[in-house]
Design a protein around this motif. Structure first.
Motif, PDB file in Angstrom:
ATOM      1  N   HIS A 180      -5.848  -1.601  -5.924  1.00  0.00           N
ATOM      2  CA  HIS A 180      -4.432  -1.514  -6.302  1.00  0.00           C
ATOM      3  C   HIS A 180      -3.993  -2.794  -7.010  1.00  0.00           C
ATOM      4  O   HIS A 180      -3.258  -2.747  -7.992  1.00  0.00           O
ATOM      5  CB  HIS A 180      -3.549  -1.275  -5.079  1.00  0.00           C
ATOM      6  CG  HIS A 180      -3.795   0.033  -4.390  1.00  0.00           C
ATOM      7  ND1 HIS A 180      -4.092   1.200  -5.057  1.00  0.00           N
ATOM      8  CD2 HIS A 180      -3.775   0.356  -3.080  1.00  0.00           C
ATOM      9  CE1 HIS A 180      -4.247   2.182  -4.190  1.00  0.00           C
ATOM     10  NE2 HIS A 180      -4.058   1.694  -2.977  1.00  0.00           N
ATOM     11  N   ALA A 181      -4.439  -3.935  -6.491  1.00  0.00           N
ATOM     12  CA  ALA A 181      -4.047  -5.210  -7.091  1.00  0.00           C
ATOM     13  C   ALA A 181      -4.557  -5.335  -8.518  1.00  0.00           C
ATOM     14  O   ALA A 181      -3.836  -5.807  -9.400  1.00  0.00           O
ATOM     15  CB  ALA A 181      -4.562  -6.369  -6.238  1.00  0.00           C
ATOM     16  N   THR A 182      -5.778  -4.890  -8.770  1.00  0.00           N
ATOM     17  CA  THR A 182      -6.330  -4.946 -10.125  1.00  0.00           C
ATOM     18  C   THR A 182      -5.510  -4.085 -11.077  1.00  0.00           C
ATOM     19  O   THR A 182      -5.175  -4.513 -12.192  1.00  0.00           O
ATOM     20  CB  THR A 182      -7.807  -4.489 -10.112  1.00  0.00           C
ATOM     21  OG1 THR A 182      -8.548  -5.379  -9.258  1.00  0.00           O
ATOM     22  CG2 THR A 182      -8.402  -4.488 -11.505  1.00  0.00           C
ATOM     23  N   ALA A 183      -5.160  -2.886 -10.640  1.00  0.00           N
ATOM     24  CA  ALA A 183      -4.337  -2.002 -11.477  1.00  0.00           C
ATOM     25  C   ALA A 183      -2.966  -2.627 -11.732  1.00  0.00           C
ATOM     26  O   ALA A 183      -2.445  -2.562 -12.846  1.00  0.00           O
ATOM     27  CB  ALA A 183      -4.187  -0.635 -10.815  1.00  0.00           C
ATOM     28  N   LEU A 184      -2.393  -3.230 -10.702  1.00  0.00           N
ATOM     29  CA  LEU A 184      -1.083  -3.870 -10.839  1.00  0.00           C
ATOM     30  C   LEU A 184      -1.135  -5.028 -11.832  1.00  0.00           C
ATOM     31  O   LEU A 184      -0.267  -5.144 -12.708  1.00  0.00           O
ATOM     32  CB  LEU A 184      -0.591  -4.372  -9.482  1.00  0.00           C
ATOM     33  CG  LEU A 184       0.673  -5.226  -9.524  1.00  0.00           C
ATOM     34  CD1 LEU A 184       1.873  -4.396  -9.984  1.00  0.00           C
ATOM     35  CD2 LEU A 184       0.934  -5.860  -8.166  1.00  0.00           C
ATOM     36  N   GLU A 193       0.375  -0.197  -7.502  1.00  0.00           N
ATOM     37  CA  GLU A 193      -0.346  -0.312  -8.772  1.00  0.00           C
ATOM     38  C   GLU A 193       0.577  -0.576  -9.958  1.00  0.00           C
ATOM     39  O   GLU A 193       0.115  -0.676 -11.086  1.00  0.00           O
ATOM     40  CB  GLU A 193      -1.181   0.947  -9.008  1.00  0.00           C
ATOM     41  CG  GLU A 193      -2.304   1.080  -7.984  1.00  0.00           C
ATOM     42  CD  GLU A 193      -3.237   2.240  -8.246  1.00  0.00           C
ATOM     43  OE1 GLU A 193      -2.957   3.075  -9.142  1.00  0.00           O
ATOM     44  OE2 GLU A 193      -4.265   2.305  -7.549  1.00  0.00           O
ATOM     45  N   GLY A 194       1.886  -0.677  -9.698  1.00  0.00           N
ATOM     46  CA  GLY A 194       2.827  -0.986 -10.764  1.00  0.00           C
ATOM     47  C   GLY A 194       3.156   0.192 -11.664  1.00  0.00           C
ATOM     48  O   GLY A 194       3.729   0.008 -12.740  1.00  0.00           O
ATOM     49  N   ASN A 195       2.830   1.403 -11.232  1.00  0.00           N
ATOM     50  CA  ASN A 195       3.075   2.585 -12.079  1.00  0.00           C
ATOM     51  C   ASN A 195       4.551   2.878 -12.276  1.00  0.00           C
ATOM     52  O   ASN A 195       4.909   3.616 -13.183  1.00  0.00           O
ATOM     53  CB  ASN A 195       2.375   3.817 -11.492  1.00  0.00           C
ATOM     54  CG  ASN A 195       0.873   3.647 -11.485  1.00  0.00           C
ATOM     55  OD1 ASN A 195       0.312   2.922 -12.298  1.00  0.00           O
ATOM     56  ND2 ASN A 195       0.216   4.298 -10.553  1.00  0.00           N
TER      57      ASN A 195
END
Length: 178
Positions: free
Chosen positions: A108-112, A81-83
């Motif tokens: 996860h891709a949307t969050a990333l 998620e790129g956190n």
């Protein structure tokens, strides 16, 4: 490649054996040169030592299965998620996380993509005091534009996460000599 993170991300799909993870890594991140299978097993050993993966039984033919621990799952999701990102990564690392994330989970891709978009909005200050520094700033600007354009392509594409391990059983051993 962030083999460590990519393996954790792929393992969010469920337990898998080493050669299977090697094949999935190649299929889900085709922009990378082929990863050495020994690197995959070495990474799995280090992940096991770190308490992020555990052995979880065997396949029907005796291959050890690896599964995420709770700590491993947390670390995998943070990466997917790129956190963990505080700055825009290098190009190959952007591709790694976007391609792996989008292949395992739309959520996860949307969050990333949201996180990467926020990082792209952070405009670095222009402080060039020499021609070389000015050109370096221009290169960084063009890189950000390229990443932004590619992420637009990614968002426009119909990304269908593969709900499980997509590949058939990888061949084991060396190819027969003709």
């Amino acid at each position: 490649m962030a083999v460590r993170e990519a393996l954790l991300g792929i393992l969010t799909l469920g337990p898998a054996y080493g050669l299977q993870l090697h094949a999935e890594l190649g299929a889900r991140a085709p922009h990378r040169a082929k990863t050495n299978v020994g690197q995959v097993y070495g990474t799995l050993d280090r992940l096991s030592t770190a308490g992020l993966v555990v052995h979880q039984g065997l396949t029907d033919d005796g291959l050890p299965l690896y599964a995420l621990t709770e700590a491993g799952k947390e670390e995998a999701v943070a990466w997917l998620e790129g956190n963990t990102l505080t700055v825009l990564p290098e190009w190959a690392d952007v591709q790694d996380v976007v391609l792996i994330s989008s292949s395992v989970s739309g959520q996860h891709a949307t969050a990333l993509l949201t996180k990467l978009g926020a990082l792209l909005e952070q405009t670095p200050a222009a402080n060039a005091q020499s021609p070389a520094q000015h050109l370096n700033e221009q290169a960084a600007l063009r890189y950000r534009e390229a990443v932004s354009a590619w992420l637009g392509d990614v968002q426009a594409a119909v990304i269908q996460p593969q709900p499980g391990y997509a590949l058939g059983r990888p061949k084991r051993g060396r190819p027969a000599k003709s």
